[in-house]
Design an enzyme around this catalytic site. Structure first.
Site, short mmCIF file in Angstrom:
data_model
loop_
_atom_site.label_atom_id
_atom_site.label_comp_id
_atom_site.label_asym_id
_atom_site.label_seq_id
_atom_site.Cartn_x
_atom_site.Cartn_y
_atom_site.Cartn_z
N LYS A 13 0.72 -1.22 -0.09
CA LYS A 13 -0.48 0.13 0.01
C LYS A 13 0.66 1.55 -0.20
O LYS A 13 0.90 2.08 -1.00
CB LYS A 13 -1.07 -0.09 0.87
CG LYS A 13 -1.75 0.67 0.95
CD LYS A 13 -2.71 1.20 2.76
CE LYS A 13 -3.99 0.29 2.87
NZ LYS A 13 -4.40 0.45 3.67
N THR A 57 -11.43 -0.63 13.51
CA THR A 57 -11.74 -0.93 14.66
C THR A 57 -13.11 -2.01 13.87
O THR A 57 -14.16 -1.28 14.64
CB THR A 57 -12.53 0.43 15.48
OG1 THR A 57 -13.00 1.26 14.65
CG2 THR A 57 -11.77 1.19 16.25
N PHE A 92 -16.12 12.70 10.07
CA PHE A 92 -17.69 12.04 9.56
C PHE A 92 -17.96 12.02 8.88
O PHE A 92 -19.25 12.12 7.74
CB PHE A 92 -18.88 13.24 10.63
CG PHE A 92 -18.71 13.48 11.44
CD1 PHE A 92 -19.57 12.83 12.27
CD2 PHE A 92 -17.92 14.23 12.83
CE1 PHE A 92 -20.33 13.42 13.88
CE2 PHE A 92 -17.98 14.57 14.32
CZ PHE A 92 -19.20 13.44 14.97
N LEU A 93 -17.38 11.59 7.51
CA LEU A 93 -16.74 12.01 6.15
C LEU A 93 -17.55 10.10 5.73
O LEU A 93 -18.27 9.41 6.00
CB LEU A 93 -15.46 11.97 5.88
CG LEU A 93 -14.20 10.99 5.91
CD1 LEU A 93 -14.55 9.75 5.41
CD2 LEU A 93 -12.92 11.89 5.72
N GLU A 131 -18.18 8.22 2.40
CA GLU A 131 -17.60 7.90 0.86
C GLU A 131 -18.45 8.31 -0.03
O GLU A 131 -19.17 8.09 0.04
CB GLU A 131 -18.36 5.70 1.45
CG GLU A 131 -16.72 5.48 2.21
CD GLU A 131 -17.16 3.82 2.29
OE1 GLU A 131 -17.03 3.17 1.26
OE2 GLU A 131 -17.52 2.94 3.14
N LYS A 186 -19.64 10.92 17.80
CA LYS A 186 -19.72 10.03 16.68
C LYS A 186 -21.14 8.63 16.25
O LYS A 186 -21.54 8.37 15.82
CB LYS A 186 -18.80 9.40 16.43
CG LYS A 186 -18.15 8.27 15.25
CD LYS A 186 -18.44 8.67 14.01
CE LYS A 186 -18.24 8.51 12.87
NZ LYS A 186 -17.22 8.05 12.39
N LEU A 222 -34.09 10.78 4.50
CA LEU A 222 -35.40 10.36 4.32
C LEU A 222 -35.31 9.58 3.46
O LEU A 222 -36.73 9.38 3.06
CB LEU A 222 -36.21 11.41 4.65
CG LEU A 222 -36.69 12.07 6.37
CD1 LEU A 222 -37.52 12.98 6.21
CD2 LEU A 222 -36.91 10.70 6.85
N CYS A 255 -19.53 1.59 8.72
CA CYS A 255 -20.26 2.93 9.70
C CYS A 255 -21.21 2.33 10.99
O CYS A 255 -21.37 2.22 11.73
CB CYS A 255 -19.93 3.84 10.23
SG CYS A 255 -18.32 4.60 9.09
N LYS A 290 -22.05 -1.09 12.23
CA LYS A 290 -20.58 -1.84 12.98
C LYS A 290 -21.53 -0.47 14.26
O LYS A 290 -21.38 -1.43 15.33
CB LYS A 290 -19.69 -1.39 12.84
CG LYS A 290 -18.80 -1.28 13.36
CD LYS A 290 -16.57 -1.30 12.71
CE LYS A 290 -16.28 0.07 12.60
NZ LYS A 290 -16.35 0.36 12.71
C1 UDX Z 1 -21.64 7.24 7.29
C2 UDX Z 1 -21.93 9.06 7.84
O1 UDX Z 1 -22.82 9.78 6.73
C3 UDX Z 1 -20.40 9.23 7.98
O2 UDX Z 1 -20.80 10.63 8.53
C4 UDX Z 1 -19.57 8.43 9.33
O3 UDX Z 1 -18.39 9.22 8.68
C5 UDX Z 1 -19.48 7.30 7.87
O4 UDX Z 1 -21.34 6.63 8.06
P1 UDX Z 1 -21.33 6.47 4.97
O5 UDX Z 1 -21.08 4.62 5.52
O6 UDX Z 1 -19.95 6.73 3.51
O7 UDX Z 1 -21.02 7.24 6.18
O8 UDX Z 1 -22.45 6.28 4.06
P2 UDX Z 1 -24.21 7.28 4.61
O9 UDX Z 1 -24.21 7.91 2.82
O10 UDX Z 1 -24.12 7.78 5.10
O11 UDX Z 1 -25.07 6.24 3.52
C6 UDX Z 1 -25.21 5.02 4.50
C7 UDX Z 1 -26.17 3.81 4.36
O12 UDX Z 1 -27.49 4.28 4.15
C8 UDX Z 1 -26.09 3.62 3.44
O13 UDX Z 1 -26.55 2.17 2.91
C9 UDX Z 1 -26.94 4.52 1.94
O14 UDX Z 1 -27.80 4.00 1.42
C10 UDX Z 1 -27.92 4.63 3.13
N1 UDX Z 1 -29.19 5.96 3.36
C11 UDX Z 1 -28.54 7.06 2.81
C12 UDX Z 1 -30.90 5.04 2.61
O15 UDX Z 1 -31.03 4.13 2.42
N2 UDX Z 1 -31.76 6.44 3.06
C13 UDX Z 1 -31.33 7.77 2.53
O16 UDX Z 1 -31.28 8.62 3.17
C14 UDX Z 1 -29.57 7.92 3.22
#
Ligand code: UDX
Length: 432
Positions: free
Chosen positions: A37, A86, A151-152, A154, A204, A250, A260, A263
């Protein structure tokens, strides 16, 4: 003011944070034990899929270094961020072994003041554990501990880092607060939320639990809308206009996945259990989301009139959401497993997640992976949209009718324009 920063762990959080800190003008050393990596990163190659990250690395390359040797970071920086994984233990709690091993190594190898910051999502009290471990390992070391959860999301991680809603800083002394305030000096002061370490650690988990609950809520509303003949899109829009509720997160769908939410909500329930607190609301979110995959598989089956024999579907989307190759806890993968177990034949497509999915579904024979959407759709009985890739919005409906005459579309992301489908003479169903 430019600071020297070391980041341990060049995975998702570590790498995005490191490159973005370099963009802020800091001098960053990213550490990882994985030699391949680090070699790739030195060549400007990014081992994860994140839009814009490769270009940003190229832009900030003067400010960032990569190494497998922690000493390279410790000799130049007084702030060390821990951004290692983690993973979830079998009992659902967060496995802290990588975080504690990193803290111990910092203690062993440091001979001058260090601010040790956790960026990984860690359970309440981890700061305390790190403090005890470092004091025990190197009693003469002057150090401070802090929590700065990330809080980012993906797919839009760079924007989330550069334009955050808030920056949470959990500290226990002025020195820690001063250093972290300098690191984040380019952000408006009101974005900084300064708290004690335990509160920062819990913020968080609380944020992710709340968002997961919001999704669970709208998914259940979608089920209710379906049964009573109401429309969840209008319902979601209307409740979202209430500023106390807010319109984001929503959108109903096949359930939440990713590295995230699943878990973290398990981990917070475990943290609470350890302190004899019952988080019954969050426990319900976990079971509601687990059940959702089965409900979605059931929907697919009923679109096929309950008979899966000699039936074939195109599964469009495998990643847990669009703009990523990540399939961790992906509802698409879990739904596929349910259907494959029942003997359905699947032709699966995704823009980025095929390689990961091949590994996850390697024990199933009746799945074919297609890099072309229409190859997946050719000759199927049903098209199922499981991930909200923008490109699926522009499906060529005439081509679909030619390749798979009589096929219906089941849209688990409410992505397509239903009226357009009806006008084209394609049977269409969605969520709620
Ligand atoms: C999340 C948090 O948003 C972020 O702040 C944290 O740091 C890591 O976890 P992430 O896992 O990248 O980020 O994805 P996110 O865009 O939050 O979506 C999570 C899941 O919820 C996905 O499966 C997505 O499809 C789903 N989702 C999201 C819905 O089903 N409906 C929505 O309205 C929003």
């Amino acid at each position: 003011m430019s600071k020297n920063i070391t980041i341990i762990g060049s995975g998702y959080v570590g790498l995005v944070s490191g490159i973005c800190f370099a963009k802020l003008g800091h001098k960053v050393v990213c550490i990882d034990k994985d030699e391949n990596k680090i070699a790739a990163l030195k060549n400007g190659e990014i081992p994860i899929f994140e839009p814009g990250l490769k270009e940003l690395l190229e832009e900030v390359k003067e400010n960032i270094q990569f190494s497998t040797n922690l000493d390279d970071g410790l000799k130049v920086s007084d702030s060390v961020f821990i951004a290692v994984g983690t993973p979830q233990d079998e009992d659902g709690s967060a496995d802290l072994s990588y975080v504690l091993a990193a803290a111990e190594e910092i203690a062993q190898k440091s001979d001058s003041f260090k601010l040790i910051v956790t960026k990984s999502t860690v359970p309440v009290n981890t700061g305390e554990k790190i403090k005890n471990l470092v004091s025990k390992t190197n009693p003469n070391l002057e150090f401070s501990v802090a929590s700065n959860p990330e809080f980012l999301r993906e797919g839009c991680a760079i924007d989330d880092f550069i334009n955050p809603d808030r920056i949470v800083i959990g500290v226990e002394d002025e020195k820690g607060q001063e250093i972290l305030s300098e690191i984040y000096a380019k952000f408006p002061k009101e974005k900084l939320v300064i708290s004690d370490i335990k509160t920062a650690e819990l913020i968080k988990y609380a944020s992710n639990s709340f968002l997961a609950a919001k999704i669970g809520f709208i998914n259940e509303m979608a089920d209710l809308c379906e049964k009573v003949g109401a429309n969840v899109k209008s319902l979601s829009y209307a409740i979202g206009l209430d500023e106390r509720i807010g319109s984001k997160f929503l959108n109903p769908g096949p359930g939440f996945g990713g590295s995230c939410f699943p878990k973290d909500i398990n981990a917070i329930v475990n943290i609470a259990k350890e302190h004899e607190v019952k988080l019954s609301l969050i426990e319900s979110v976990i079971s509601s989301n687990a059940n959702r995959k089965l409900v979605m598989a059931g929907k697919v089956k009923s679109c096929l009139d309950g008979d899966l024999k000699n039936k074939k579907i195109a599964l469009l989307g495998l990643a847990f959401k669009a703009n990523t190759d990540d399939i961790r806890y992906s509802p698409a993968i879990e739904i596929a497993k349910e259907l494959l177990k029942d003997g359905l034949e699947i032709k699966a497509h995704d823009f980025e997640a095929i390689n990961n999915s091949k590994k996850a579904l390697q024990n199933f024979a009746n799945i074919e992976f297609c890099s072309d959407i229409y190859q997946a759709i050719n000759n199927v009985d049903l098209v199922v949209i499981a991930t909200e890739w923008e490109e699926y919005k522009d499906l060529d409906l005439d081509k679909i009718k030619n390749l798979a005459p009589g096929t219906a579309i089941l849209d688990l992301r409410n992505l397509l324009d239903g009226q357009k489908m009806v006008d084209a003479g394609i049977e269409y169903s969605c969520i709620g």
